[in-house]
Motif scaffolding. Structure first.
Motif, PDB file in Angstrom:
ATOM      1  N   SER A 700     -30.914  -6.139 -62.052  1.00 52.93           N
ATOM      2  CA  SER A 700     -31.712  -5.496 -62.530  1.00 52.93           C
ATOM      3  C   SER A 700     -33.167  -6.807 -63.300  1.00 52.93           C
ATOM      4  CB  SER A 700     -31.977  -4.813 -63.813  1.00 52.93           C
ATOM      5  OG  SER A 700     -30.931  -5.786 -64.441  1.00 52.93           O
ATOM      6  N   GLY A 701     -32.242  -7.928 -62.274  1.00 47.14           N
ATOM      7  CA  GLY A 701     -32.193  -9.634 -61.967  1.00 47.14           C
ATOM      8  C   GLY A 701     -32.539 -10.501 -63.631  1.00 47.14           C
ATOM      9  N   GLN A 702     -31.705  -9.692 -64.874  1.00 53.07           N
ATOM     10  CA  GLN A 702     -30.928 -10.301 -65.813  1.00 53.07           C
ATOM     11  C   GLN A 702     -30.296 -11.140 -65.836  1.00 53.07           C
ATOM     12  OE1 GLN A 702     -30.605  -7.233 -69.394  1.00 53.07           O
ATOM     13  NE2 GLN A 702     -30.955  -6.024 -68.146  1.00 53.07           N
ATOM     14  N   TRP A 703     -31.013 -12.179 -65.031  1.00 50.60           N
ATOM     15  CA  TRP A 703     -29.546 -12.757 -65.048  1.00 50.60           C
ATOM     16  C   TRP A 703     -29.367 -14.189 -65.318  1.00 50.60           C
ATOM     17  CZ3 TRP A 703     -28.633 -12.920 -59.869  1.00 50.60           C
ATOM     18  CH2 TRP A 703     -29.667 -12.926 -59.101  1.00 50.60           C
ATOM     19  N   PRO A 704     -29.484 -14.515 -67.096  1.00 54.17           N
ATOM     20  CA  PRO A 704     -28.725 -14.293 -67.980  1.00 54.17           C
ATOM     21  C   PRO A 704     -27.437 -13.840 -68.699  1.00 54.17           C
ATOM     22  CG  PRO A 704     -31.032 -15.227 -68.203  1.00 54.17           C
ATOM     23  CD  PRO A 704     -30.529 -14.384 -67.386  1.00 54.17           C
ATOM     24  N   GLN A 705     -27.190 -12.574 -68.566  1.00 61.12           N
ATOM     25  CA  GLN A 705     -26.185 -11.967 -68.361  1.00 61.12           C
ATOM     26  C   GLN A 705     -25.865 -11.900 -66.777  1.00 61.12           C
ATOM     27  OE1 GLN A 705     -29.428 -11.163 -69.039  1.00 61.12           O
ATOM     28  NE2 GLN A 705     -29.690 -10.908 -71.320  1.00 61.12           N
ATOM     29  N   ALA A 706     -26.329 -11.310 -66.156  1.00 63.23           N
ATOM     30  CA  ALA A 706     -25.836 -12.260 -64.735  1.00 63.23           C
ATOM     31  C   ALA A 706     -24.811 -13.381 -65.043  1.00 63.23           C
ATOM     32  CB  ALA A 706     -26.134 -11.755 -63.376  1.00 63.23           C
ATOM     33  N   GLU A 707     -24.533 -14.786 -64.842  1.00 63.95           N
ATOM     34  CA  GLU A 707     -24.626 -15.299 -65.379  1.00 63.95           C
ATOM     35  C   GLU A 707     -23.389 -15.497 -66.390  1.00 63.95           C
ATOM     36  OE1 GLU A 707     -25.007 -20.154 -65.597  1.00 63.95           O
ATOM     37  OE2 GLU A 707     -26.173 -19.099 -66.053  1.00 63.95           O
TER      38      GLU A 707
END
Length: 820
Positions: A700-707
């Motif tokens: 979903s492009g939520q990169w801070p949460q992914a990182e």
């Protein structure tokens, strides 16, 4: 006034009917030379003895006599009967002056004086010898005690001190003869009740009283008391009860009995026809006596339905028959013979309980299959049964013998079989007795012979028993035994037999692992016998638990397993065993049939209260619905099974399913937040939760949460030393990608410094090196710049190699073989 009548034997009786113009109870005496105490009745008015006139006036409760006189006292109906063995006529004036004894009535015979007076129920009279007579006192009647055990089979001994004389009087209740034994001391009484073929001993307050139902009975004095004997060959036919059956005797209150006629079958038939003709020619209100005699003939011939019809007609036609105790007793017995036994018939108004009626009540219970309750009473009264006419015995002797064997009353059964050794109707009981005695081979041979007979009942039972013996001997397996019983199920249509056989077939099917057939048989039994569903459901429930907990259940085909579970969902009760429910859920999940498993899991959820077990089952159902592609149903499953303080593993599993369903429903942000909240707890920060959080955030492009999630996974799973390849290498690449999207140069530099030398040179490794290498600066060399440009040009191909999904395995289509 003196009247005369004849008894059934043709003997003339002298009846003192009226004294002083007042009608009294008719007390009759048989004019028989065998009884020395019987004389001509005295018709004069009562007079006072000279001794009493000369003495002082005694208390009003004293009945005076000038010489020592023996006495007896007992109850008949609602009257007390006092018998004094003297020709001296007492004066009742003083006795009648008291309110309690005001209604006392005297009947004077030549050899006896009889006083009758009304007496309320549960009250009795106490007679005490005093100087000049007997003192009479009202008291609470003691309950009758148990009959003494008999040590011989030809007479009844009645031990009693101060036995004086025996007299014969007329029974105020029935008009028949009573044999009375008098005593001269207080407290000497036969206060018990017992009966047998042809007699009934009545409970007494003083002395003893016997109601004879045969002309050959006599009551005689012995040194020890009294003896009741018979002039018939063999004496009285009494059964000797074993010590274990003593309670049966104590429980039975004994009455006067049925007084059935005896004789050969042909003679009884002639008698029945004669009584039938007499009853048919009399008017309705004048044939009650003939109807009673006709019904007794029919019962003696075993014609239960016919006897019941005659008695029912008598009750309908004549109001006097409604209170007749003998009619009530015969109707109860006729109902048993007609296979229409009703327990209430044996407690109808007018019934006098006795061991003869107890026998027939037990016979009715026997017909209903209550073997354990009926057998002891049947065995205790076997000698009485053997005294019945052959036609009556033949009606129930086969079932009686089989019941005694089935209940373990082997001695009584052997006695019954020995008494009629040539009767083929008893062959099945003989075979059962051989089996009970451990003689398997003769029993099996007998069963096999009987199974080919013409009697459907005997043939069916014998065939079933033969198959069971073959199973016990190891010659048949449970499945083969069930097949044999099933094939013969309808050879004989008897409800009780069929129900037991169906349950046995189901049990054998279960032992053989044939669960579908077992439960189908039980369901069929429930339908066929709705009155026994509680018993059948208890068998189903036990079998269901055994099936679920066995390894055989997992070996069933999915369709069979689902069919069984759908057929028996009612066995999972509210608050049922969590272990059973968990086992069921595991089996349902393993079936790989979501469409069938989901409804049953949903049913299981409704059977248990909120808590950990319900939440666990909800997670299982949610997983099934998720695998079936239904995120909405997945969220509903989780919502209806929420609970607090769940184990960490269960809480994490539910959170992952919830997040997946949210993301699939288009709410990826909420899904990531749900998992971020769960992973913030140390107890639930497990690898599956972080993996799902990272995957949804990446997609979903939520990169801070992914990182954040990928960083936690790297810290948990990357080994501290050695080459990094495979999943670990891909995990580092994903973290580097997320950091790159976030322009997090610090994280990229840290990853390069920490893992760059351990990473491989495959496409994933090269991609990781590209992402973690610091950006070019002006003082770097041309060669380095060209290298970076080359890597950047190769970046799309490397990304495709890393991110491209794996192609699903192709199914191998079998190539048809060519014929040689």
């Amino acid at each position: 006034m003196i009247g005369f009548r004849r008894n059934s034997a043709g003997q003339r009786k002298h009846c003192n009917v009226v004294l002083g113009g007042i009608a009294l109870v008719a007390m009759c005496l048989v004019d028989s030379a065998a009884d020395a105490d019987v004389g001509v009745p005295v018709a004069t008015a009562p007079s006072v003895s000279p001794a009493v006139a000369a003495a002082s006036v005694p208390p009003p409760e004293v009945i005076e006599f000038s010489t020592q006189t023996g006495a007896a006292a007992f109850r008949r109906g609602d009257q007390a009967v006092l018998v004094f063995d003297t020709a001296e006529i007492p004066d009742l004036g003083a006795l009648q002056s008291t309110p309690v004894f005001a209604d006392a009535t005297l009947v004077s015979l030549q050899g006896a004086q009889i006083i009758t007076l009304p007496l309320p129920a549960r009250e009795g009279l106490d007679l005490i010898p005093v100087s000049g007579g007997w003192q009479l006192t009202e008291m609470v009647a003691p309950p009758p005690g148990p009959a003494p055990a008999e040590s011989q089979a030809t007479a009844i001994q009645l031990p009693m001190r101060a036995a004086n004389r025996t007299v014969t009087i007329s029974d105020p209740l029935t008009g028949s003869n009573l044999l009375v034994g008098t005593v001269t001391q207080a407290g000497a009484a036969a206060n018990f009740a017992t009966s047998g073929p042809g007699f009934a001993i009545l409970p007494s307050w003083l002395g003893t009283a016997v109601l004879p139902q045969a002309d050959n009975l006599s009551l005689n004095i012995t040194p020890a008391g009294f003896e009741l004997s018979s002039a018939a060959p063999g004496g009285l036919r009494l059964g000797v009860l074993p010590a274990a059956s003593a309670s049966v005797v104590q429980q039975a209150a004994f009455g006067q009995g049925l007084n059935l006629p005896s004789g050969a079958t042909a003679a009884l038939r002639d008698r029945m026809l004669s009584d039938l003709h007499e009853a048919a020619t009399l008017p309705a209100l004048g044939r009650l006596t003939a109807q009673i005699a006709l019904a007794a003939d029919m019962i003696a011939l075993g014609l239960g339905p016919e006897a019941k019809g005659v008695l029912d007609t008598a009750v309908f036609e004549n109001p006097a028959a409604q209170d007749n105790s003998r009619i009530a007793e015969m109707r109860a017995v006729a109902g048993v013979l007609a296979r229409k036994y009703k327990p209430a018939d044996f407690t109808a108004p007018g019934i006098i309980p006795g061991n003869e009626l107890a026998f027939w009540k037990a016979a009715g219970e026997m017909e209903h299959g209550h073997t354990a309750q009926s057998a002891p009473i049947l065995a205790a009264n076997l000698a009485m049964f053997e005294a019945y006419p052959a036609a009556l015995r033949n009606c129930i002797n086969a079932q009686l013998a089989e019941t005694l064997v089935d209940a373990g009353q082997l001695q009584a059964a052997q006695q019954l079989l020995n008494a009629d050794p040539a009767n083929p109707a008893l062959d099945l009981a003989r075979a059962k007795l051989l089996e009970q005695q451990g003689q398997t081979a003769p029993a099996l041979a007998a069963y096999q012979r009987l199974s080919h007979g013409l009697d459907l009942r005997v043939s069916a039972i014998a065939g079933d028993r033969a198959v069971e013996l073959e199973l016990a001997a190891g010659r048949l397996k449970p499945a083969q035994t069930a097949d044999a019983l099933d094939a013969a199920l309808f050879d004989w249509r008897d409800a009780e037999h069929e129900r037991h056989v169906r349950l046995r077939i189901a049990q054998l099917r279960a032992e053989a692992g044939q669960w579908p057939q077992a439960f189908t048989m039980l369901q069929s039994a429930r339908t066929r016998f709705p009155d026994h569903r509680q018993e059948i459901d208890a068998v189903r429930s036990k079998m269901f638990v055994n099936m679920v907990s066995s390894n055989q259940f997992t070996q069933l085909s999915p369709i069979q397993a689902v069919a069984i579970l759908q057929q028996n969902q009612d066995l999972i009760q509210a608050g049922g065993s969590a272990q059973v429910i968990d086992l069921l859920a595991q089996r349902l999940e393993a079936l790989d049939l979501p469409g069938a498993a989901a409804p049953m899991l949903s049913h299981l959820i409704q059977t248990i209260p909120p808590g950990v077990a319900r939440a666990s089952l909800g997670a299982r159902l949610a997983q099934v619905d998720w695998d079936a592609g239904s995120p909405v149903a997945t969220l509903a499953d989780l919502a209806q099974t929420e609970a607090d303080n769940l184990p960490p593993e269960l809480a994490a599993r539910r959170a992952i399913l919830h997040a997946k369903a949210q993301a699939a429903g288009g709410n990826a942000v909420a899904a990531v937040n749900t998992l971020a909240s769960a992973s913030a707890q140390p107890a639930t920060a497990d690898s599956p939760t972080l993996q799902t959080q990272a995957q949804i955030a990446e997609q979903s492009g939520q990169w801070p949460q992914a990182e954040q999630a990928l960083s936690a996974l790297v810290n948990q799973s990357i080994p501290p030393s050695g080459p990094i390849t495979g999943d670990s290498e891909n995990l580092l690449l994903r973290l580097a990608t997320a950091a790159s999207h976030n322009n997090d140069s610090a994280t990229l530099s840290s990853l390069g410094n920490q893992y760059g030398r351990r990473i491989g040179t495959d496409p994933s490794g090269q991609m990781f090196q590209t992402l973690t290498t610091p950006a070019l600066t002006g003082d770097q060399g041309l060669n380095q710049a060209l290298k970076e440009i080359s890597q950047l040009q190769a970046l799309p191909a490397m990304l495709d190699a890393v991110t491209a999904p794996a192609a699903p395995p192709k199914r191998q289509t079998p190539v048809p073989s060519k014929s040689p």
